[in-house]
Scaffold this motif. Sequence first.
Motif, PDB file in Angstrom:
ATOM      1  N   GLU A  46       0.909  -1.228   0.069  1.00 41.32           N
ATOM      2  CA  GLU A  46      -0.150   0.073   0.054  1.00 41.32           C
ATOM      3  C   GLU A  46       0.887   1.278   0.127  1.00 41.32           C
ATOM      4  OE1 GLU A  46      -3.872   0.037   2.119  1.00 41.32           O
ATOM      5  OE2 GLU A  46      -2.929  -1.399   3.311  1.00 41.32           O
ATOM      6  N   GLY A  47       0.369   2.519  -0.148  1.00 38.50           N
ATOM      7  CA  GLY A  47       0.938   3.507  -0.371  1.00 38.50           C
ATOM      8  C   GLY A  47       1.733   4.028   0.973  1.00 38.50           C
ATOM      9  N   LYS A  48       1.191   3.586   2.050  1.00 37.51           N
ATOM     10  CA  LYS A  48       1.968   4.121   3.190  1.00 37.51           C
ATOM     11  C   LYS A  48       2.939   3.253   3.553  1.00 37.51           C
ATOM     12  CE  LYS A  48      -1.774   1.549   5.801  1.00 37.51           C
ATOM     13  NZ  LYS A  48      -3.025   1.867   6.538  1.00 37.51           N
TER      14      LYS A  48
ATOM     15  N   LEU B 162       5.038   2.424   1.189  1.00 33.94           N
ATOM     16  CA  LEU B 162       6.234   2.723   0.253  1.00 33.94           C
ATOM     17  C   LEU B 162       7.638   3.276   1.077  1.00 33.94           C
ATOM     18  CD1 LEU B 162       4.704   5.248  -2.226  1.00 33.94           C
ATOM     19  CD2 LEU B 162       6.160   3.357  -2.885  1.00 33.94           C
ATOM     20  N   PHE B 163       7.341   3.612   2.462  1.00 40.88           N
ATOM     21  CA  PHE B 163       8.407   4.587   2.974  1.00 40.88           C
ATOM     22  C   PHE B 163       9.118   3.560   4.185  1.00 40.88           C
ATOM     23  CE2 PHE B 163       5.323   7.287   1.462  1.00 40.88           C
ATOM     24  CZ  PHE B 163       6.388   8.064   0.353  1.00 40.88           C
TER      25      PHE B 163
END
Lengths: 349, 349
Positions: free
Chosen positions: B231-233, B235-236
Amino acid sequence: MTRIAVDAMGGDFAPDEIVKGAVWAAQDYNIPIELIGKIDEIQKVLNEISKKGIRSTRGGYFIKKIKVDLSKLDIKLTQADEVIEMGEAPGTAIRKKRNASIVLAVDAVAKGNSDAVVAAGSTGAAMAASLFGLGRLRGIERPAIAVTLPTMKEPVILIDAGANSSCTPEMLFQFATMGSTFVKNVYNRKNPKIGVLNIGEEEEKGNQLVKDTYKLLKENTIGLNFIGNVEGKELFQGDVDIIVCEGFVGNVALKTIEGSAMMLFKLIQQEFTSDIISMIVGLLAKPFMRRIYKRINYEEFGGALLLGVKGITVISHGRSSSYAIKNAVRVAKEAVEANVNKKIAEIIS
Amino acid sequence: MTRIAVDAMGGDFAPDEIVKGAVWAAQDYNIPIELIGKIDEIQKVLNEISKKGIRSTRGGYFIKKIKVDLSKLDIKLTQADEVIEMGEAPGTAIRKKRNASIVLAVDAVAKGNSDAVVAAGSTGAAMAASLFGLGRLRGIERPAIAVTLPTMKEPVILIDAGANSSCTPEMLFQFATMGSTFVKNVYNRKNPKIGVLNIGEEEEKGNQLVKDTYKLLKENTIGLNFIGNVEGKELFQGDVDIIVCEGFVGNVALKTIEGSAMMLFKLIQQEFTSDIISMIVGLLAKPFMRRIYKRINYEEFGGALLLGVKGITVISHGRSSSYAIKNAVRVAKEAVEANVNKKIAEIIS
């Protein structure tokens, strides 16, 4: 008077934070509420509130203690024997668990006992229950999630933030209409500006969906104030009021924003605890960092709105604190009182 | 010895910052370079470097002065009479302007005079020129842009960051293969983990494209280490080495990250200049904020790689400083020396 139904069992910190947030809203905004869930568990939290009040926090930081006099509040309790968990397939779950808290919360609105739902549990279940229990607004192809994001100026509405993975240009056009109606009536902004989320500003940029949506919006005759394409980096400049996109893209963008902000705050935390000097500077900087955090904190915005169903459903973050829920109840109340759905139905027909 | 061709005329601060960055890389990494552009303008910058050295900056802050002895460097100058501007339609522009700096930079690689291109001008023009001038790698359907992003741990590669608005599952599978080969050989990571950017972790989540890509990657027999949806979150978090997505989604994510970070730093700046006390605390906090900035600063990563063409093209940010260009030249050199393209061709066939 507007009553807000709150799914007391949904969310990572349910029922504690949910019940506290709902009670806090009832007191602060003078709103009647209906708490739906396992009454014994809800009652335990109410007893605690009665004795100790509510610990108000922001992003986990303690702010102050809120005293509550429950006898002065209009709180209705409704028993729900079941809870839909995060991993369950929404469609199946709402059919199998007819006594789940989210299903009964939506039922309360369908029956007219309450006027809007606030839910912090499974987004899919809240959507499915709302669609099934309330039905679509006449003329709306698909409901969409409108989420409020902070910018350098006024907050912006991103729609759809994840209800529909795949969309048609007509759906995106309807999202623009719903978002615009919401911003106009709840945020009281005149002639709100609509942009399409794209990978460039020019009309011919992007995939077929956004190109076709651009054309539809450009030629609209229902008074939508379309300003063109908007890039991801412009999301935060605040030069547009509504940003329209396919649910897949909107959800990726939303979670990417959350992830970026989380990483930056973690890096700041790391730097300010690396040695004794950094810790001292960190302590001095803390009030400033908290002010920044407050400006971008999702808790302030309360939750996302599911637009396009016959009723108001506010979907809150899974990690919602009492403060987030309190704001979600406020958003729900504002949406009901602004009569958003009636206005959407009018403009769509 | 590897020579890097640099389009001296592309980028917001061309030719100044571009020439300085290229010269700086030539000196620091002992790399022969070829500067392509208007020789009189390039010569002016070289004269300035010779007299005054290079002002090294990070995010606009002055760091130190770099002394340069041009006589010890291997710098070739190639005249290009034309420049492709940011607004021009790439396809038309590269056909009409056969003497544009980006076209001749790619030609230099095609002819074997140089081994890779670094370009900070129009991304579309760099892509079109590379595709036209170098050709696709055998077996590759479409080239893709691989961008390096900071995480809490090691950097992650996002591919495709915008070369292809619309993709098929087969294209995404190839992007995964190219990204994996790149990370393995340039970053020396063993068995790099591949994730698909999606709106949930479960296999059945998302649109048809990501569902079909999931299946292809799960069943792969060429040794790709597919770990599922991301998921986008996430990514980091740095728990994955390569994140695969359609160019439209990747570009939105990339620009959203840029926008979020920019907003946060602006908010920090606002808070630390609001009154005299905040300014003092801001001054104390500055070294810490700079360290954070350094960890997420795109200048450190140099640029994105166009993978899938017969040659190496590094696409740098339009706002590239000399420091960003210096790092881009380093990335180009590493990609050439790791023989990334040969290895991609091998695994694809």
